[in-house]
Every structure is written in C-alpha cells, then in structure tokens.
Design a protein around this motif. Structure first.
Motif, PDB file in Angstrom:
ATOM      1  N   ASP A  82      92.650  70.768  90.150  1.00 37.90           N
ATOM      2  CA  ASP A  82      93.221  69.446  90.348  1.00 37.90           C
ATOM      3  C   ASP A  82      94.741  69.524  90.225  1.00 37.90           C
ATOM      4  O   ASP A  82      95.299  70.531  89.783  1.00 37.90           O
ATOM      5  N   SER A  83      95.417  68.433  90.606  1.00 34.03           N
ATOM      6  CA  SER A  83      96.875  68.433  90.638  1.00 34.03           C
ATOM      7  C   SER A  83      97.440  67.596  89.506  1.00 34.03           C
ATOM      8  O   SER A  83      96.745  66.764  88.898  1.00 34.03           O
ATOM      9  N   GLN A  84      98.724  67.810  89.256  1.00 29.03           N
ATOM     10  CA  GLN A  84      99.505  67.053  88.288  1.00 29.03           C
ATOM     11  C   GLN A  84      98.781  66.994  86.947  1.00 29.03           C
ATOM     12  O   GLN A  84      98.306  68.008  86.446  1.00 29.03           O
ATOM     13  N   HIS A  85      98.694  65.815  86.359  1.00 30.80           N
ATOM     14  CA  HIS A  85      98.105  65.740  85.021  1.00 30.80           C
ATOM     15  C   HIS A  85      96.611  66.062  85.032  1.00 30.80           C
ATOM     16  O   HIS A  85      96.053  66.487  84.029  1.00 30.80           O
ATOM     17  N   ASN A  86      95.956  65.848  86.180  1.00 27.49           N
ATOM     18  CA  ASN A  86      94.533  66.195  86.239  1.00 27.49           C
ATOM     19  C   ASN A  86      94.305  67.703  86.105  1.00 27.49           C
ATOM     20  O   ASN A  86      93.220  68.143  85.728  1.00 27.49           O
ATOM     21  N   GLY A  87      95.311  68.485  86.476  1.00 23.10           N
ATOM     22  CA  GLY A  87      95.174  69.936  86.401  1.00 23.10           C
ATOM     23  C   GLY A  87      95.876  70.555  85.212  1.00 23.10           C
ATOM     24  O   GLY A  87      95.896  71.787  85.075  1.00 23.10           O
ATOM     25  N   ARG A  88      96.474  69.725  84.334  1.00 23.99           N
ATOM     26  CA  ARG A  88      97.144  70.247  83.152  1.00 23.99           C
ATOM     27  C   ARG A  88      96.094  70.525  82.077  1.00 23.99           C
ATOM     28  O   ARG A  88      95.352  69.627  81.678  1.00 23.99           O
TER      29      ARG A  88
END
Length: 856
Positions: free
Chosen positions: A480-486
């Motif tokens: 996932d990207s951005q905060h979803n991938g943090r």
C-alpha cells in the motif's frame, strides 16, 4: 626371636613402598609413546605394553583405546578418534591423548602413563567461509590490475594436508587467480565492457596437498560497474515527422523524440535541445522538454495555408566529454490549413475529480466516471478509446453523448495511474480529427497487510553476549502507499522482557547477557502493523538458540571429601565415589578428575567416577591420607576446580599382642614364702599396635605346673600376678604359669602366650631355668573358658552372696507393692468423700435459684 621377625617384616614393607614410589616416578617421567592414525575402525592394533611391563593390564580410561588384560596389546574402540575434535585447529605440536594404565600383579602394581600421538589423515576438504564471494570491478580497469579476495578457504587438517592452492574451474578469459603470499589475488587478463557483459560468474576451487587431494568450491561473482564511455543515440522508432491542423492550440503535443544511452545510472542521463540551425520562426513556435524529449506548441497556430517546419533535435550526455558530439535527429512538422470547425469533446465529470483528473478508489466495482459530449460540426464522427485500458465508452441514444466507465475493479498496487486517450474519428475509424486525454488516478485503500520476507527466523547466539547489541533485523513490506504502507514493529505480549525491537527499523536486540544454563532457547513473535484505518497486522516467529560457552567451572559435590576405609583392602578397590558436575554442555561439560599433589597410593577412575587405592594400606604405618583432587573440563580454555580429600584408615585386627614383660619364657623369679596373700609378685606387660577394641588386652591364667592348688592368680586387665592365698609348705618349689594374652578383636581375638616361672623358696637367690614344661597341650583354649586358678569373677565363686542378693530383691519388691496398694486405697476414699459433699450442696443451690426466679 619374635622381635626379629617383626623387624624383618617392617623393613620389607618399607622397602616395598620405596620401590613403588621410585617405579611410579620413573613411569610418570618417561611416558610410553605410541602412534595411531585418526579415523581408524574398531579393533586396529596400535601397539603393546606387554614387552615392557608384566600383566595383568587395566586401562583407567577406555573411551578411545582398549587394553587387552592378558597380552597388554592396545586396540582402537568403537569411538572413532577424530584429530580435529581431540585437538582444536589452533593446537600447536603433536596431537596427543594421555592414558593411564595399571599393570602388574596385585602385590607389585604400577601405574604407567601412555601418550598416544594422533597422526593426521586428509579427511577434511578445504571450506570457504561463504559459498559466494562477491566484489565489483570498474569496466575501465587496465589489464594486469590485481584485486585481493576476502574469504580464503580453511582446511582443518594439519601440515601438508592443510596446505591449499587455488585455481578457477574452466579458465576464464578475463580473470586468473594467483596466490600472493598469505592472500588470494584475482588478476584482470582482458579488457572489460559492461555494456557487453556486466556480470562474470566463475567457480573458485581450493585444493589441499594431501596424498589424495580434497577440494572445495565457492562461486566468484564479479560485477562490472559502469563508467561513462557511451554517448546517446536516437532510437530507430523515434518519430521523424508530425502533422498538426492550422488551428492547433498552445501546449498541444506534437511529437516525442527518444534517444538511448547504453550506460546506466547517472551516466545514462540525456539532455535534449534544439540545434542552432533551426529557423527563428520554428524556435518561436515550438518548445522542447530537455528531459523527456516532448515537443509541444509554444503558441497557438493560425494557418490558412499549408506550412512545414524542420526541427533539428540534439541529444547529449551532460557527463560526457565536451569533445564527444551530440546525437542529432530531424523532425518535420507539417501544418494543414483549417477548412471549418472541428469536432470537440466536452467532459462532464460524474465521479470525484480534481483539476480535470478523475479520482477513483481502488477495488471499486465498474462505475460511471464521466459523460463525454461530442460536438460534431463535420458529421459522422464517433468517439473511441485508444489503446488497451480497463475503461469503456458507451454511446447514449442519438444525442452524441458517451458514458465513460471503468470496466473492472482496479488495483492501486498494480497500476496507480491511467491516461485514457479518447479520439474522434469518422465512422470508418480512419480520419483522426481530435484526441483528448483524460487522467485517472487511483486512490489507495488499506487492503494489504504487511508481509515479512520470511515467516520464521532462526538465530544462533553465543551466551555472554554484549547487552544491547542487535542480533537480527526483520523486514516487512506493505505494497500500500503513504500511511497505509508505513510499517511499525513490536513484540507480542508473551515475549520475554529481555528482548526489544526498534519499532521503525525492526532491529531486534537483547538487553542482558544471556546464560545458556538458565535458558537455552527463546521463541518470540514479531508483529508488523501498518498505519491504515483500520490497521492491518501480520506476524513472524523468531527462534533464538543460545550456544554454550565454557563459563562454568566444574563443581564438586562437597569441598571436602572424607572417606573411611579398612586397612588391607585389595589393590584397586574403590575408596569412594567422587561427585563432580559441570553445568556447561558438550565438551565444556565433560570433566576429568585427577589426583593433585598427592603422595598416597590413590588414583582416580574417571570412567566409574571412583577413587581407587593402588596398594594395600597399613594403618599401623599411616592412619590418614590427605590430598587434593583437581577437576578439569574439556572446554577451550579449560576451567578447573579442586576439592580436599581426607581418607581415614580404619583398623583391622591384624596384629597379635606382643609381650614386653617378661622378655622370655625362661625368665624366672623367686618368691619368698612369707609374702602376704594378695601381694603382687610380678607383672605381665603386653602391647597391641592395633587400635580400639582390637588393642584391648586381657590376661588369662589357663594352666600351671603343678596343676593342683595353684597359689597364684592374675588380674585379667592389669596383668598383675599376685598371691591368692598364704603359701604353705606344699607350695615350695617351681611354679610354671601358662598365661594367654588376648586382644578384643571381633569376631575372633588374636592371642599370644607366655610362661611365668615363679620359684617359692626361702633363699632369694636368682633362679635359672633351662626349659619350660612340655606337658600342656599345644592348642590354646579360648580365653573365655573358666580355669581354676583365675579369680577375676568373684560372683561365680560365692553362691551365698548371690542367694542373699536374691532375697533382698524379693523383700524390696514386696515393700514397693504394699506402698502402691496403700496409696490406691487412700486416693479412692478421698474421691468418695468429695462426691458426698457435692450431693449435699446441689439441693441448696437449686433451692436458691428457685427463690431468685420467684422474686423476679
């Protein structure tokens, strides 16, 4: 004569001990050496000690070697001797195993030292520390350049078997391996070109010098790094012509040129520009993006007549040498005049949008995105989507409107952005009037949980590690990207509190120094959670196995062992068990116990864990032994501890009483007839070198000559000979008293005899005696037998006294019985009197209680 025999026996025992000590020291100083090759099977003959030492033979430690009890031949056992295990690789000199053997019959037992020299065989192949050796070489390195390789192979064998040479399998035309002293060197033999071959994989072979050489291999990976040795070149499919209408607006895309640089990274960067050869009109009308090569209109076009522009485009490398000319390409742009209004497309957005861009949430089912209105002034035009994209156009009745929709759920992680090109063509799809690009951006949702590189991690860690140091770094990836991938990391609640993990980097550390003896393994659960709403989480397990270090000294069960053994025990008989433990593991926990600084005849049997005696003990010579035991483990370096041993030698009744006085059986003493009765006339004095009851001496008069009316008696404890009665006339003359001297040993006491010769005569002149009577039996009676001359038991010779004592006991018993009966009767009368009084008092109490209730 008896004194002489005893002196000879003591001298022989002393000589035997001296000889034993001398032989033992010689054996320990000049050890017997034998050689054996490692890895021999069971039953291989090594040598013999039978030619040098008498049998029988016994080996105290038979882990590796078996000693034949009768012949003294040494053979290998089932436990294979591995030189690399017996002696660590850093061991200098010969690899030896020290054994101790007990040889000889029981009366002359010896302890000899056997040094077994283990000879190496080529049983270990060279081994590289890593299976892959990787390093990088720039492509412009000159031929003959050399590079030192890390990770030379190691061979655990010794001497020539451990010497190693190297070569490349299937010789490479680019590289060769040479040995430069203690290092391994790779030499470049041919020029490199990364653009032709960017990786060279070879097999490095290490061969030892054994009689039958063994080899090991590692993969040698050479990566050729790029240098800026290529300039850009235009691709064959780069456009060379383009056509635009006479009313094309500013910013419209005309064409996109494309060049390629065979280098990589920064060396492959390309800078596009217009040549100075272009006309001023072309330079004013067109503009070129220096990075993408995109040619666009810098101004609106208004042309009523055809026109043509030739654009010279340059492609150069910013890092290339200024002397290198840039690549050139020509693009001819044709302008067609406007004959009437062209069809146009108007967009009415249905889905969420921003700045003319459609925002579509991923994983949504097919949905309508926008309504496209076609204004067709020409007639017969239709809309269609150019290319293969997951979108569709559906005509809406006859009004020229089209509905743009997604054709399937879209995945942000697969493709996050789409460019939908909508074109206007005639009904046959041939005439292109207009092209409109609609941008669709997918909005990411948290639909992917983090994924670890592996679901289970295994760590091998030595105990006594440095606290706080990192031991493992786990990694989890979230597409996932951005905060979803943090991703952030943590340990499960049931994890040991001594472990910590960095929530950002995933580095696992242990805060304390581990102790294998307390806990040998740990199992942790690492959790990775993303920052989406709601967050998704996944887990991986980590197994930590703690390796042992030799950090615990052997421990005796007690610091002071005390044993009691009987003297004259057989040779090699057990003295006692020696308890010793080492809580380490493997060789670190294997313990050998040795006698240290001991002068006594004792040796440690490590197989049985028993302390044994190597010769017979004599308490009369030495009643106690003290020495120390040293316990050494087999770790590297070895740790040791010591314990004190005290051995008390308990007495056996192995010595007869020795008569000191009289000094001879022919000694004679004259007794005056006027000697009063009860007077001591002489004394017998004897000693016993045993101890305890074994040395308690009693004297018994068992016979006399003449046998009747013996006027003498003997005290059984003191040995005093005294007159039992007044001497009469018939007592004149020689009296031969046959005395038996006994000790108190159990179960059978030891005895010796002596003659006491007394001459009753008025004249006190010294008497002489040449012989003793021969009429007494040669076998001595037991000293407990009654004899008529002994007066040590007066009660047995006075029956009147015994009768009086019996009558006295009867009278005393009757008196005690009468007293007991009187006390019983008196106590019974007292209880009866108390009961009568109680009966008289009770009615009065009941009457008073009744009166009290009536008043209330």
């Amino acid at each position: 004569m008896g004194d002489g025999i005893c002196d000879n026996m003591n001298a022989a025992v002393l000589l035997q001990k001296v000889l034993f000590v001398v032989v033992l020291k010689q054996a320990m100083c000049s050890a017997l050496s034998l050689r054996v090759q490692e890895e021999q099977q069971e039953g291989v003959h090594i040598g013999t000690i039978g030619r040098d030492y008498p049998g029988p033979y016994r080996l105290l430690d038979q882990d590796y070697i078996h000693l034949h009890e009768s012949t003294g031949d040494l053979y290998t056992t089932k436990q294979i001797i591995d030189r690399e295990i017996v002696c660590p690789p850093q061991h200098d000199g010969d690899c030896t195993i020290t054994l101790y053997a007990v040889v000889g019959p029981q009366n002359i037992t010896e302890v000899i030292e056997i040094v077994l020299i283990v000879e190496d065989i080529n049983d270990n192949a060279p081994l590289f520390p890593e299976s892959v050796i990787s390093f990088s070489v720039a492509e412009d390195e000159s031929v003959g350049a050399s590079f030192i390789l890390d990770g030379e192979a190691q061979d655990r064998d010794s001497d020539i078997n451990g010497e190693i040479t190297y070569h490349l399998q299937n010789d490479s035309e680019f590289f060769a391996v040479i040995e430069g002293g203690p290092t391994l060197v790779l030499v470049l033999q041919k020029e490199l070109d990364r653009e032709v071959q960017d990786n060279h994989q070879m097999t490095l072979v290490a061969v030892d010098h054994g009689l039958r050489p063994l080899s090991g291999t590692a993969t040698l990976m050479v990566t050729v790094t790029d240098v800026n040795d290529n300039c850009p070149e235009f691709d064959l499919d780069s456009p060379h012509s383009a056509t635009i209408s006479g009313n094309t607006s500013k910013g419209s895309v005309i064409a996109q040129v494309k060049a390629t640089d065979r280098d990589v990274g920064p060396n492959a960067a390309i800078d596009y520009s217009f040549s100075w050869k272009n006309s001023d009109k072309a330079m004013a009308l067109f503009q070129l993006d220096r990075h993408s090569g995109l040619i666009t209109l810098a101004d609106d076009v208004h042309a009523d007549s055809p026109d043509e522009f030739v654009l010279n485009v340059l492609a150069s490398d910013p890092l290339c040498s200024p002397r290198s000319p840039p690549a050139t390409s020509e693009v001819t742009v044709s302008v067609t005049p406007v004959t009437g209004p062209e069809p146009v497309i108007k967009i009415r957005f249905i889905a969420e949008h921003e700045n003319q861009t459609i925002l579509l949430q991923e994983n949504m089912p097919p949905a309508a995105l926008a309504l496209l209105e076609l204004e067709d002034s020409v007639g017969g035009c239709v809309l269609s989507i150019e290319g293969d994209v997951p979108f569709s156009l559906k005509p809406q009745t006859q009004n020229g409107n089209y509905l743009l929709s997604s054709s399937k759920p879209l995945d942000f992680e697969m493709h996050s952005e789409y460019h939908v090109s909508v074109v206007i063509t005639n009904a046959q799809g041939k005439c292109l009037y207009y092209k409109k690009e609609i941008k669709v951006l997918l909005v990411d949702v948290n639909d992917n949980a983090p994924r670890f590189n592996q679901t289970h991690y295994q760590i091998v860690l030595e105990e006594n590690n440095k606290p706080g140091a990192g031991i493992l770094q786990v990694r989890a990836f979230d597409p996932d990207s951005q905060h979803n991938g943090r991703v952030f990391y943590r340990l499960s609640r049931n994890a040991s509190p001594i472990f910590h993990i960095d929530r950002v980097t995933g580095e696992l550390s242990v805060s304390v120094s581990l102790d294998r003896e307390q806990q040998e393994s740990y199992t942790l659960t690492v959790l990775a959670r993303d920052s989406g709403i709601p967050p998704l989480e996944t887990s991986a397990s980590v197994s930590v196995h703690v390796l042992d270090q030799n950090d615990n000294v052997p421990a005796f069960l007690t610091p002071h062992f005390i044993f009691f053994v009987m003297e004259n025990i057989p040779r090699l008989a057990p003295v006692g068990k020696i308890g010793v433990t080492d809580i380490d593991k493997g060789d670190n926990g294997e313990v050998d116990v040795r006698v240290f600084n001991g002068t006594g005849p004792f040796v440690m049997d490590n197989i049985q864990g028993t302390l044994r005696c190597t010769e017979e003990l004599d308490r009369e010579e030495r009643d106690r032994y003290e020495f120390f035991l040293v316990a050494l483990d087999r770790g590297s370096p070895s740790l040791s501890s010591s314990a004190r041993v005290t051995i008390f030698i308990e007495d056996m009744n192995d010595n007869q009483p020795q008569v000191i006085l009289p000094s001879s059986n022919l000694t004679c003493l004259t007794v005056s007839p006027s000697t009063p009765a009860g007077s001591m006339v002489t004394r017998i004095y004897a000693v016993d070198v045993d101890s305890g009851i074994n040395s308690d001496i009693t004297y018994h008069l068992v016979g006399s000559e003449p046998a009747q009316n013996c006027p003498f008696q003997i005290d059984p404890h003191s040995g005093n000979v005294s007159l039992a009665q007044h001497l009469m006339g018939q007592d004149y003359g020689m009296h031969h008293l046959f005395i038996v001297v006994s000790d108190g040993g159990k179960p059978i006491p030891l005895q010796t005899t002596v003659w006491v010769n007394l001459l009753v005569n008025e004249t006190l002149a010294q008497c002489h005696l040449n012989s003793v009577p021969k009429s007494l039996p040669s076998r001595l009676p037991r000293p407990t037998m009654p004899n008529p001359c002994e007066t040590s038991e007066p009660y047995g010779q006075n029956p009147k006294l015994i009768l009086l004592l019996g009558l006295g006991m009867v009278v005393l018993s009757l008196c005690l019985l009468s007293i007991a009966v009187g006390l019983f009767v008196k106590q019974r009368n007292r209880r009866h009197h108390v009961n009568v009084k109680a009966c008289e008092i009770m009615p009065l109490r009941e009457q008073r209680s009744s009166d009290h209730w009536e008043k209330d």
